[in-house]
Design a protein around this motif. Structure first.
Motif, PDB file in Angstrom:
ATOM      1  N   ASN A 198     -26.159  14.391   8.079  1.00 48.82           N
ATOM      2  CA  ASN A 198     -26.574  13.742   6.828  1.00 48.82           C
ATOM      3  C   ASN A 198     -26.381  14.549   5.554  1.00 48.82           C
ATOM      4  O   ASN A 198     -26.146  13.982   4.500  1.00 48.82           O
ATOM      5  CB  ASN A 198     -28.074  13.373   6.885  1.00 48.82           C
ATOM      6  N   TRP A 199     -26.546  15.875   5.654  1.00 40.46           N
ATOM      7  CA  TRP A 199     -26.540  16.691   4.429  1.00 40.46           C
ATOM      8  C   TRP A 199     -25.262  17.518   4.373  1.00 40.46           C
ATOM      9  O   TRP A 199     -24.748  17.962   5.396  1.00 40.46           O
ATOM     10  CB  TRP A 199     -27.714  17.668   4.417  1.00 40.46           C
ATOM     11  N   ASP A 200     -24.801  17.747   3.136  1.00 41.16           N
ATOM     12  CA  ASP A 200     -23.653  18.614   2.928  1.00 41.16           C
ATOM     13  C   ASP A 200     -24.192  19.931   2.380  1.00 41.16           C
ATOM     14  O   ASP A 200     -24.572  20.018   1.222  1.00 41.16           O
ATOM     15  CB  ASP A 200     -22.711  17.932   1.919  1.00 41.16           C
ATOM     16  N   MET A 201     -24.230  20.971   3.242  1.00 39.71           N
ATOM     17  CA  MET A 201     -24.902  22.216   2.848  1.00 39.71           C
ATOM     18  C   MET A 201     -24.028  23.405   3.235  1.00 39.71           C
ATOM     19  O   MET A 201     -22.983  23.249   3.858  1.00 39.71           O
ATOM     20  CB  MET A 201     -26.251  22.351   3.569  1.00 39.71           C
ATOM     21  N   GLY A 202     -24.476  24.601   2.883  1.00 40.77           N
ATOM     22  CA  GLY A 202     -23.752  25.808   3.266  1.00 40.77           C
ATOM     23  C   GLY A 202     -23.693  25.946   4.791  1.00 40.77           C
ATOM     24  O   GLY A 202     -24.489  25.346   5.517  1.00 40.77           O
ATOM     25  N   GLN A 203     -22.728  26.768   5.258  1.00 36.90           N
ATOM     26  CA  GLN A 203     -22.514  26.920   6.706  1.00 36.90           C
ATOM     27  C   GLN A 203     -23.759  27.435   7.418  1.00 36.90           C
ATOM     28  O   GLN A 203     -24.125  26.949   8.492  1.00 36.90           O
ATOM     29  CB  GLN A 203     -21.346  27.900   6.924  1.00 36.90           C
ATOM     30  N   ARG A 204     -24.433  28.424   6.829  1.00 35.64           N
ATOM     31  CA  ARG A 204     -25.536  29.066   7.547  1.00 35.64           C
ATOM     32  C   ARG A 204     -26.721  28.111   7.728  1.00 35.64           C
ATOM     33  O   ARG A 204     -27.270  27.994   8.825  1.00 35.64           O
ATOM     34  CB  ARG A 204     -25.959  30.368   6.833  1.00 35.64           C
TER      35      ARG A 204
END
Ligand code: NAD
Ligand code: MG
Length: 388
Positions: A198-204
């Protein structure tokens, strides 16, 4: 004009913050932007926003940053001390969006000069909640939550008495592997873990969502932010990520915060607080949402949630050990040296080995004490991994 800085401006939260700032350029004077490896993006944004200073966390990239900013009049700096110095410049509002414990020191500097600190960097609260809050209090500075769940709880509590709160429920999407059979998890790869439904976030943070280490950090962050009994904090798996958190009161009322999974809501709320302003986020058509589902998390699948409770029960510097060991376990998972389920084993073992050392009390907490235990926990995690 409000003077604002964005630490971690090149990342996912940083870029969403810049999106909002750029919509009202006449309202803001950008003091500092910071990144690490993505020099082109850092320099582009610094020029677009006419920042006073741009900082890369990586000193080996200073030459590239200087070259990219040549002739612009924008200062180029590098390294942790430069970040602290930039955070010490007079600023009204600071976005803390560096990933990991590296975000702690600049956030403290920002609070020391009285800025409102918009805290996306949940690691600050997990590693050093007592210190962060004491620093804010001493300098009459405000901390505003940016994590979507904590922003949701904060909003549900406006005008309420915290003593009337019976439960705080934070939701979790369940991440990439929520429907995978358990036996497949041991062989899950970093690439598979780094995709979020659902979310577009940083890799970590995306990998931490799959392991629920992210939710474990958020449970501890909830305890620190709202100073509630850990026993009233619940995690609920909600695959659609539309309800971010719910607050239950002693009269049975349950207040839910509902919205599309777009971090610009929580960032914008923290930017404009205590006002509410129009934000460029999708308006939900609830009738079009065919169904919202919920289920309890399975702690065999997500042992990080069990560890979070142990961390809160111990208190003191245990949060710093938990986070640092998790950061190293994640580094080793990304490098392909340990399996997905081994991350929790490493963190649990580090917590056991350092249990006596983390018993320093909140009153004894200083930046140095936190950084010392963070360093020790990273070495401990590395030693545990070397023996696996
Ligand atoms: P990201 O990986 O996209 O960006 C991280 C930023 O930190 C980048 O600007 C990077 O250059 C910088 N950085 C990395 N290592 C650094 C170091 N050692 N020193 C200084 N700077 C460094 O991460 P993100 O997804 O934007 O997350 C940032 C923070 O916000 C994290 O603490 C995360 O848990 C939290 N958060 C993120 C989201 C989200 O939707 N992305 C939601 C809630 C909370
Ligand atoms: Mg969150």
């Amino acid at each position: 004009m409000r003077r604002v800085s964005i630490f971690g401006s090149t990342g996912s939260i940083g870029q969403n913050t810049i999106d909002l700032i750029k919509r009202a350029p006449n309202e803001y004077q950008v003091v500092a932007l910071s990144g690490a490896q993505n020099i082109a993006r850092l320099a582009r944004d610094a020029k677009d926003l006419r920042a006073e200073v741009a900082i890369t966390a990586d000193p080996t990239r200073l030459g590239d940053l200087r070259a990219a900013l040549a002739g612009s009049g924008i200062e180029a700096c590098a390294g942790a001390q430069a970040l602290d110095d930039a955070a010490s410049r007079p600023t009204d509002w600071v976005m803390s969006a560096i990933v990991g414990a590296a975000g702690l020191a600049p956030g403290l500097k920002a609070l020391e000069q009285g800025a409102s600190l918009a805290l996306a960097n949940k690691e600050s609260m997990v590693c050093a909640g007592a210190l962060v809050k004491a620093t804010a209090q001493k300098h009459s500075a405000r901390i505003l939550p940016v994590d979507s769940e904590h922003s949701a709880v904060f909003q549900a509590l406006i005008g309420e008495d915290i003593k009337a709160v019976e439960r705080i429920i934070i939701t979790a999407s369940g991440g990439a592997f929520r429907d995978w059979p358990m036996e497949k998890l041991a062989s899950a790869t970093p690439a598979q873990a780094a995709t979020h439904p659902n979310w577009d976030m940083g890799q970590r943070i995306t990998i931490d969502s799959a392991s629920m280490f992210n939710k474990a950090l958020e449970v501890i962050e909830t305890r620190e932010f709202f100073e509630v009994d850990p026993a009233i904090i619940e995690v609920l798996v909600h695959p659609q990520s539309m309800i971010h958190a719910l607050v239950g009161f002693n009269d049975g009322a349950l207040m839910a915060h509902v919205g599309p999974p777009d971090m610009r809501h929580a960032i914008g709320f923290a930017l404009h607080w205590p006002e509410r302003r129009k934000l460029p986020v999708e308006r939900l058509d609830l009738a079009a949402l065919s169904h919202l589902t919920f289920r309890d998390p399975d702690e065999t699948r997500w042992p990080a949630l069990r560890l979070a409770r142990a961390v809160m029960a111990e208190g003191g510097h245990t949060g710093a050990v938990f986070n640092a060991a998790k950061e190293r376990a994640l580094d080793h998972f990304i490098a392909g040296r340990i399996g997905f389920m081994q991350m929790a084993e490493v963190v649990e073992e580090a917590l056991t080995q350092l249990s006596a050392k983390s018993s320093l009390t909140n009153a004894e907490m200083t930046l140095d004490s936190v950084l010392a235990i963070d360093h020790l926990a990273r070495n401990t995690a590395d030693a545990i991994i070397a023996k696996l």
